[in-house]
Design a protein around this motif. Structure first.
Motif, PDB file in Angstrom:
ATOM      1  N   ARG A   1      -3.230   0.872  -3.970  1.00  0.00           N
ATOM      2  CA  ARG A   1      -2.793  -0.430  -3.706  1.00  0.00           C
ATOM      3  C   ARG A   1      -1.862  -0.926  -4.656  1.00  0.00           C
ATOM      4  O   ARG A   1      -2.007  -0.387  -6.000  1.00  0.00           O
TER       5      ARG A   1
ATOM      6  N   ILE B   1       0.742  -1.165   0.108  1.00  0.00           N
ATOM      7  CA  ILE B   1      -0.164  -0.259  -0.030  1.00  0.00           C
ATOM      8  C   ILE B   1       0.778   1.134  -0.086  1.00  0.00           C
ATOM      9  O   ILE B   1       1.640   1.451   0.954  1.00  0.00           O
TER      10      ILE B   1
ATOM     11  N   ASP C   1      -5.867  -8.604  -1.104  1.00  0.00           N
ATOM     12  CA  ASP C   1      -4.780  -8.840   0.170  1.00  0.00           C
ATOM     13  C   ASP C   1      -5.415  -9.332   1.162  1.00  0.00           C
ATOM     14  O   ASP C   1      -4.695  -9.914   2.082  1.00  0.00           O
TER      15      ASP C   1
END
Length: 453
Positions: free
Chosen positions: A131, A125, A186
């Motif tokens: 992202r 991040i 994630d």
């Protein structure tokens, strides 16, 4: 996710002290230069210098230059600036462009705090909540220790030259351009755990496991990926970890103890030599592994090379594939066929004409120059993609500081048809005791089309 939240909170606590240290580095160095050198100032300056130097070594271990430098540094025709990004990386979803990670404040990471840096490397991040695509191996880098992360930050902020060059922006097609969706990826596939040493293993084994699983991120290439591009294993407790994977049309081989398509018949010294020079146990690095050796492996110290080899040699055989019959009679039979042509063997004549001069009639190659094909794990691998691409594009061996002189294997496009390439590869995969699936002409045609060759 209670554990994950606690881990992030703990990292923020560590970050406060690290950021203060990193911000102080330039001031420390200026003070040391301008003021009389006292023992305390000299010790502090030495500590700062040592931290940057350690970070430089860790960046080599992690092969940061391999992705974030557009061309190998120091090579003609025009070397690109180190870590300035701009390298295109193929993925199933489109081209991902590597970012500029020099300390330039405009186009690089010069404005990153330690917490920003650590979050990008470990969690994928970037500042602003952006992202990162999993081409960045943050699932592996999440295991990097806090001490090593501090050293990496010090190096990239104070040991790397800023480069004011923007890297091309990644523009994937819908829906892969929706980065917010990566939060779900994630959550499911990216762990938030440090490397946990095993008390039942030696310090050497644990060092090797840490380097392979974390900094070396070997699983990013050598572990198969699932439908969401996730690694199907992140440590040796996962049955598919390091059992081989296809990336950018190269097949990265099995690194477990399989004696056929894996490392079972290589010694620890063979593995260490391969990582250091691209040559070991009669094998030779090719394709994308050449750059790993040149940018990373050749700079590893002997203790770390042996630690990696020690760890890999303890991995049990998994996902066994192919077979190698080591009976000398099998090798002798192939040599006789190549010498006399007494048995009709499709592909044998092509091998004699184009391959035998370097790889020899007995398939043993020449140490330090040409790899053996007899019993070569990549030859009996379940996927022939690397062999097909190798004959279409050609390759070169690694150019290292004190390794053997590099040699080039030519492309056979224009010399052999797709059918002839398939036949000679099928011959190689069945000669000298090798036993692997044949190669079909359509596999060559598809690869040639994919590579636009």
């Amino acid at each position: 996710m209670v554990f994950g939240l606690r881990a992030k909170s703990l990292r923020r606590c560590f970050a406060c002290g690290a950021l203060a240290c990193a911000v102080a580095l330039p001031a420390i160095c200026r003070a040391a230069a301008a003021a009389p050198v006292t023992a305390d100032v000299a010790d502090t300056a030495d500590t700062a210098t040592a931290l940057v130097a350690r970070g430089a070594y860790l960046a080599k271990l992690a092969d940061c230059a391999g992705c974030h430098t557009n061309a190998p540094t120091g090579r003609p025709p025009k070397p690109s600036p180190p870590f300035a990004g701009g390298l295109p990386m193929g993925s199933p979803f489109g081209t991902i462009w590597a970012s500029n990670i020099t300390p330039d404040p405009g186009f690089g990471i010069g404005r990153y705090s330690y917490e920003d840096f650590e979050r990008a490397v470990r969690d994928g991040i970037a500042p602003g909540g952006k992202r990162l695509y999993p081409a960045m191996p943050f699932p592996s880098f999440s295991k990097i220790s806090d001490d090593d992360m501090h050293a990496l930050y010090a190096y990239f902020m104070h040991g790397v030259k800023p480069v004011a060059v923007p890297a091309p922006k990644t523009k994937l097609p819908f829906p892969f351009n929706q980065r917010w969706a990566l939060a779900v990826w994630d959550e499911v596939f990216a762990p938030e755990t440090r490397f946990d040493p095993r008390s039942d293993r030696s310090a050497k084994w644990n060092r090797g496991a840490y380097l392979v699983q974390a900094l070396g991120h070997c699983g990013a290439c050598h572990t198969p990926r699932g439908p969401a591009y996730e690694e199907r294993g992140l440590n040796d407790g996962d049955p598919l970890y390091l059992t081989g994977g296809t990336n950018d049309h190269w097949f990265a081989p099995n690194l477990t103890g399989d004696p056929n398509s894996g490392l079972g018949r290589l010694s620890a010294d063979d593995i260490a030599a391969f990582l250091k020079h691209g040559h070991g146990g009669g094998l030779l690095a090719f394709g994308s592994m050449v750059e790993v050796v040149e940018d990373s492996g050749q700079y590893m110290n002997d203790d770390d090379l042996q630690a990696i080899a020690t760890y890999l040699k303890t991995l049990p055989p998994r996902e066994k594939s192919g077979h190698v019959d080591t009976d000398p009679a099998r090798n002798a039979a192939t040599v006789e066929v190549l010498r006399t042509g007494s048995v009709e063997y499709p592909g044998a004549g092509i091998y004699n004409a184009f391959c035998a001069r370097c790889h020899r009639a007995d398939g043993q190659g020449e140490a330090g120059k040409y790899p053996r094909l007899a019993g070569n794990p990549i030859v009996v691998a379940p996927h022939a993609a690397s062999l097909v691409r190798l004959l279409i594009e050609g390759s070169r061996s690694a150019d290292t500081i004190d390794g053997p002189q590099p040699h080039r294997m030519p492309s056979f496009v224009g010399k052999l048809s797709d059918t002839e390439i398939a036949r000679v590869l099928t011959f190689i995969r069945h000669a000298w005791g090798n036993e692997a699936q044949p190669v079909a002409p359509r596999e060559v045609t598809q690869m040639r089309s994919t590579l636009h060759r």
